[in-house]
Design a protein around this motif. Structure first.
Motif, short mmCIF file in Angstrom:
data_model
loop_
_atom_site.label_atom_id
_atom_site.label_comp_id
_atom_site.label_asym_id
_atom_site.label_seq_id
_atom_site.Cartn_x
_atom_site.Cartn_y
_atom_site.Cartn_z
N GLN A 26 10.71 7.73 61.52
CA GLN A 26 9.54 8.25 60.80
C GLN A 26 9.19 9.85 61.26
OE1 GLN A 26 7.50 4.57 61.41
NE2 GLN A 26 6.38 5.12 59.56
N HIS A 129 13.29 -0.15 65.76
CA HIS A 129 12.18 0.08 64.74
C HIS A 129 12.73 0.41 63.35
CE1 HIS A 129 7.76 1.02 64.39
NE2 HIS A 129 8.07 1.02 63.27
N TRP A 130 13.77 -0.58 63.00
CA TRP A 130 14.12 -0.63 61.68
C TRP A 130 15.33 0.28 61.25
CZ3 TRP A 130 8.79 -0.57 58.71
CH2 TRP A 130 8.20 -1.68 59.28
N ASN A 173 10.41 -4.34 66.43
CA ASN A 173 9.32 -4.03 66.01
C ASN A 173 9.03 -4.90 64.59
OD1 ASN A 173 6.65 -2.57 65.40
ND2 ASN A 173 7.82 -2.04 63.57
N GLU A 174 8.27 -5.64 64.63
CA GLU A 174 7.52 -6.44 63.42
C GLU A 174 8.98 -7.17 62.47
OE1 GLU A 174 5.41 -3.81 60.91
OE2 GLU A 174 3.86 -3.62 62.24
N VAL A 177 7.78 -8.03 58.73
CA VAL A 177 7.81 -6.86 57.76
C VAL A 177 9.29 -6.51 57.50
CG1 VAL A 177 7.24 -4.41 57.37
CG2 VAL A 177 5.49 -5.89 58.48
N ASN A 315 0.57 -5.69 66.12
CA ASN A 315 0.33 -4.66 65.24
C ASN A 315 -0.57 -5.24 63.89
OD1 ASN A 315 2.28 -3.50 66.76
ND2 ASN A 315 3.96 -3.20 65.15
N TYR A 317 -3.39 -4.57 60.78
CA TYR A 317 -3.93 -3.42 59.88
C TYR A 317 -4.74 -3.93 58.94
CZ TYR A 317 -0.36 -0.27 61.39
OH TYR A 317 0.50 0.60 62.19
N TRP A 361 -2.39 -2.51 50.10
CA TRP A 361 -2.32 -3.72 50.94
C TRP A 361 -3.49 -3.68 52.19
CZ3 TRP A 361 -1.21 -2.26 55.91
CH2 TRP A 361 -0.50 -1.42 56.07
N GLU A 389 -0.15 -1.29 67.49
CA GLU A 389 -0.33 -0.46 66.29
C GLU A 389 -1.53 -0.86 65.91
OE1 GLU A 389 2.63 -0.40 63.37
OE2 GLU A 389 4.22 -0.11 64.47
N TRP A 432 -2.08 3.88 65.57
CA TRP A 432 -1.06 4.19 64.89
C TRP A 432 -2.06 5.32 63.92
CZ3 TRP A 432 4.43 3.59 64.82
CH2 TRP A 432 4.90 4.03 63.56
N GLU A 439 6.34 7.41 55.82
CA GLU A 439 5.72 6.10 55.47
C GLU A 439 6.68 5.29 54.88
OE1 GLU A 439 3.62 4.57 57.44
OE2 GLU A 439 3.70 2.69 56.01
N TRP A 440 8.09 5.36 55.24
CA TRP A 440 9.16 4.44 54.47
C TRP A 440 9.04 4.52 53.15
CZ3 TRP A 440 11.69 3.46 58.79
CH2 TRP A 440 11.03 3.27 59.89
N PHE A 448 -1.26 7.95 58.08
CA PHE A 448 -1.72 7.22 59.07
C PHE A 448 -2.32 8.19 60.27
CE2 PHE A 448 -1.90 2.51 57.79
CZ PHE A 448 -0.82 2.54 56.85
#
Ligand code: GAL
Length: 484
Positions: A26, A129-130, A173-174, A177, A315, A317, A361, A389, A432, A439-440, A448
Motif C-alpha cells: 500500500q 500483509h497479503w 494480517n487478517e 479479510v 484490527n 473498524y 462497510w 489497526e 491506521w 486502499e486495495w 484512512f
C-alpha cells in the motif's frame, strides 16, 4: 463508572504503546526496484486495471521505498513509540523461496529499522500483509500446504536478519479479510471465486504456517533476541439486533465465534470453535458431502498451535447487528450467500447507530471496540492485546478531518474504559494509517491517512491533517488527562 457514550478522563497505564500502522504494497512503491520479485498484487493490478476502482496500482504508491526517512520524521512528530509496517515477501525473496535472497531488499528494511530506532521508535514487523510472491501463487497459493514450509523459511530469514533489532513480529494480517476477499467476494488478488472450500483451506494453511514460524522463533531465536511473536486478526463488533432477545444475543456470540474465533481459538486452544465445527459439518452434510468443508488439524499442528501467540493484534473498524434468519426467508437474506456466510447463517446489518464513514462497510461505533475487547477477555482468559489497526475512511483527503478526529477520540476513549474499568489487558494502540495509501480494490479513492500525500508531485509531499496533530497530543499525554 463511565457509561457507553460518556467521555472518560484518565490516562493509560505507564508504558502503553502508541503508534501508527502501514503495509508494504500500500505504501512502498518500488515494485521492481533493486531485484524485487513480482507479488500477486503487482500481477493483479497490471493484468487488468479495471479491477481497481480508479485503475491505479501500487507501483509507486507513496514511494516510501525512497522516502522512508520522511515517514519516520512524521511518526516522530506524532510522538509515536511504535511503527507497524510489513515486509514485502518478494522484495526479500523474489521467487518466494530461500533459493534466492535479495540483499538489496534486506538492506531497505535494515535502513528503515535503523532509522526508526535512531528516533526512539520501536519497529513492529508484519510478515504477511497479503502481497504473496507470484511464483507461490502459481503453485496454488495458500491452498497448497507446501506454503507452510516456504513461509517457515521466509520467517526464519526475517527473524535472523532483523530480529536483533525487531522485538515485535506479527506473522499474518487478517486471514478473514484475505481469504474472504480473495475466494468469496473475489475482489482482492488473485480473485478466485471458490467460496465453499477455499477460504477455509487458505486459513488452515496460514494457521499451520504461523504455528511453525512460532516454533522456529521460540526454538532458535527467542532466548537471544527476547522478542515477541503475535498475529493480527480483524473483527467487527457483533451486537444483537434486539438486545432483549436471547436468540439475538446468542446470534451475536456465534458471529464472534465465526469471525474472531475461527482464527483465535486455534491460536489459543489448538482447534476451531466447536460451534463452527458443528455448523459447517451440518451444512456440508446438507450439500451431500461425506466430510465437512472445514479442515481438521492433525494432532501435531494442534499441539503447536495451542498457545502460539505472545500477543494478539486486533484490527477494529466497525460494528454489525445480527439476528436469526426467519424460516422461509433464507433466499431473501443478503447475508446468506454460499460459503462462510451461509455456514454462519445469520441476518446481519451494519450498525445503523453509528455515523456512516467514507466506505460503505464502515460505521463509527466506538462502544463496539470496548465490547469486542471484553469478548476477547472473557472468551480467551484476557490475553495481551495490541490494537494493531483502527481508523476511519474518508472519500477525500481534506486536512480538516474532524470526523476522523471524532472517530479516534471515541475509539481511544472506549479502549481506555476497557483497560481501566474492565481490566482488559490492552497494551497498545496503533492507528491506521500513517498516510493516505493504496486502499486495495478501492485504489486511491478513499483514504484512512492522518497525512495527505500529493501523489502528483515528484516529492510525494506529505502534509499532516488535523487528526495527526490530535493523535500527537493523545500520544504525548498518554490518554485524556483532563476535560478539554
Ligand atoms: C485492513 C487492512 C489494511 C487496510 C484497512 C482499511 O483490513 O489490514 O491493509 O486496508 O483494512 O481498509
Amino acid at each position: 463508572m463511565a457509561n457507553n457514550d460518556d467521555s472518560f478522563y484518565h490516562v493509560f497505564p505507564k508504558g502503553f504503546i502508541w503508534g501508527m500502522a502501514n503495509s508494504a504494497y500500500q505504501t512502498e512503491g518500488g515494485w521492481k526496484a533493486d531485484g524485487k520479485g513480482e507479488s500477486i498484487w503487482d500481477r493483479f493490478c497490471h493484468e487488468d486495471a479495471s479491477r481497481i476502482k480508479d485503475s491505479s496500482n501500487g507501483d509507486v504508491a507513496m514511494d516510501s521505498y525512497t522516502k522512508y526517512k520522511e515517514d519516520v520524521k512524521l511518526l516522530k512528530d506524532m510522538n509515536a513509540k511504535m511503527y507497524r509496517f510489513s515486509i514485502s515477501w518478494p522484495r526479500v525473496l523474489p521467487k518466494g523461496t530461500s533459493e534466492l535472497v535479495n540483499e538489496a531488499g534486506i538492506d531497505y528494511y535494515n535502513r528503515l529499522i535503523d532509522e526508526l530506532l535512531a528516533n526512539g521508535i520501536e519497529p513492529c514487523v508484519t510478515l504477511f500483509h497479503w502481497d504473496l510472491p507470484q511464483p507461490l501463487q502459481e503453485m496454488n497459493g495458500w491452498l497448497n500446504e507446501e506454503l507452510v514450509q516456504f513461509f517457515a523459511e521466509y520467517a526464519r530469514l526475517c527473524f535472523s536478519r532483523f530480529g536483533d533489532r525487531v522485538k515485535y513480529f506479527i506473522t499474518f494480517n487478517e486471514p478473514w479479510v484475505f481469504s474472504m476477499k480473495v475466494y468469496d467476494f473475489a475482489t482482492f488478488a488473485p480473485a478466485i471465486k471458490e467460496p465453499l472450500e477455499s477460504p477455509y483451506k487458505a486459513v488452515h494453511t496460514m494457521l499451520k504456517s504461523h504455528a511453525v514460524a512460532y516454533q522456529i522463533y521460540k526454538n532458535e531465536f527467542k532466548d537471544k533476541q527476547k522478542g515477541k511473536v503475535g498475529f493480527s486478526v480483524d473483527s467487527s463488533n457483533y451486537g444483537p439486533k434486539d438486545p432483549s432477545s436471547p436468540t439475538d444475543l446468542e446470534a451475536a456470540d456465534k458471529a464472534f465465534q465465526f469471525r474472531l474465533g475461527w482464527i483465535v481459538n486455534p491460536l489459543i486452544n489448538g482447534d476451531y470453535p466447536p460451534i463452527m465445527k458443528e455448523s459447517i459439518a451440518q451444512q456440508s452434510k446438507l450439500e451431500g458431502r461425506s466430510t465437512s468443508r472445514l479442515p481438521v488439524f492433525d494432532p501435531e499442528s494442534s499441539t503447536i498451535l495451542k498457545g502460539s501467540i505472545d500477543f494478539l493484534g486486533l484490527n477494529y473498524y466497525t460494528a454489525e447487528l445480527v439476528t436469526t434468519i426467519k424460516a422461509g426467508e433464507e433466499a431473501n437474506c443478503p447475508t446468506n450467500t454460499p460459503g462462510w456466510n451461509r455456514d454462519l447463517g445469520l441476518d446481519r446489518i451494519r450498525d445503523p447507530n453509528g455515523k456512516l464513514c467514507g466506505v460503505w462497510w464502515q460505521r463509527d461505533v466506538p462502544t463496539g471496540l470496548r465490547n469486542t475487547l471484553n469478548w476477547i477477555k472473557k472468551q480467551y482468559g484476557n490475553p495481551p492485546v495490541i490494537i494493531t489497526e483502527n481508523g476511519r475512511a474518508e472519500s477525500d483527503d481534506r486536512l480538516e478531518d474532524d470526523d476522523r478526529i471524532a472517530y479516534f477520540r471515541g475509539h481511544i476513549n472506549e479502549t481506555l474504559k476497557a483497560v481501566l474499568l474492565d481490566s482488559c489487558d490492552v497494551q497498545g494502540y496503533l492507528g491506521w494509517c500513517l498516510l493516505d495509501v493504496f486502499e486495495w480494490s478501492d485504489g486511491y479513492t478513499v483514504g484512512f491517512g492522518v497525512h495527505r500525500v500529493d501523489r502528483t508531485s515528484q516529492e510525494k509531499t506529505r502534509t499532516p491533517k488535523k487528526s495527526a496533530k490530535y493523535l500527537a497530543q493523545i500520544f504525548k499525554e498518554n490518554g485524556f488527562p483532563d476535560k478539554q
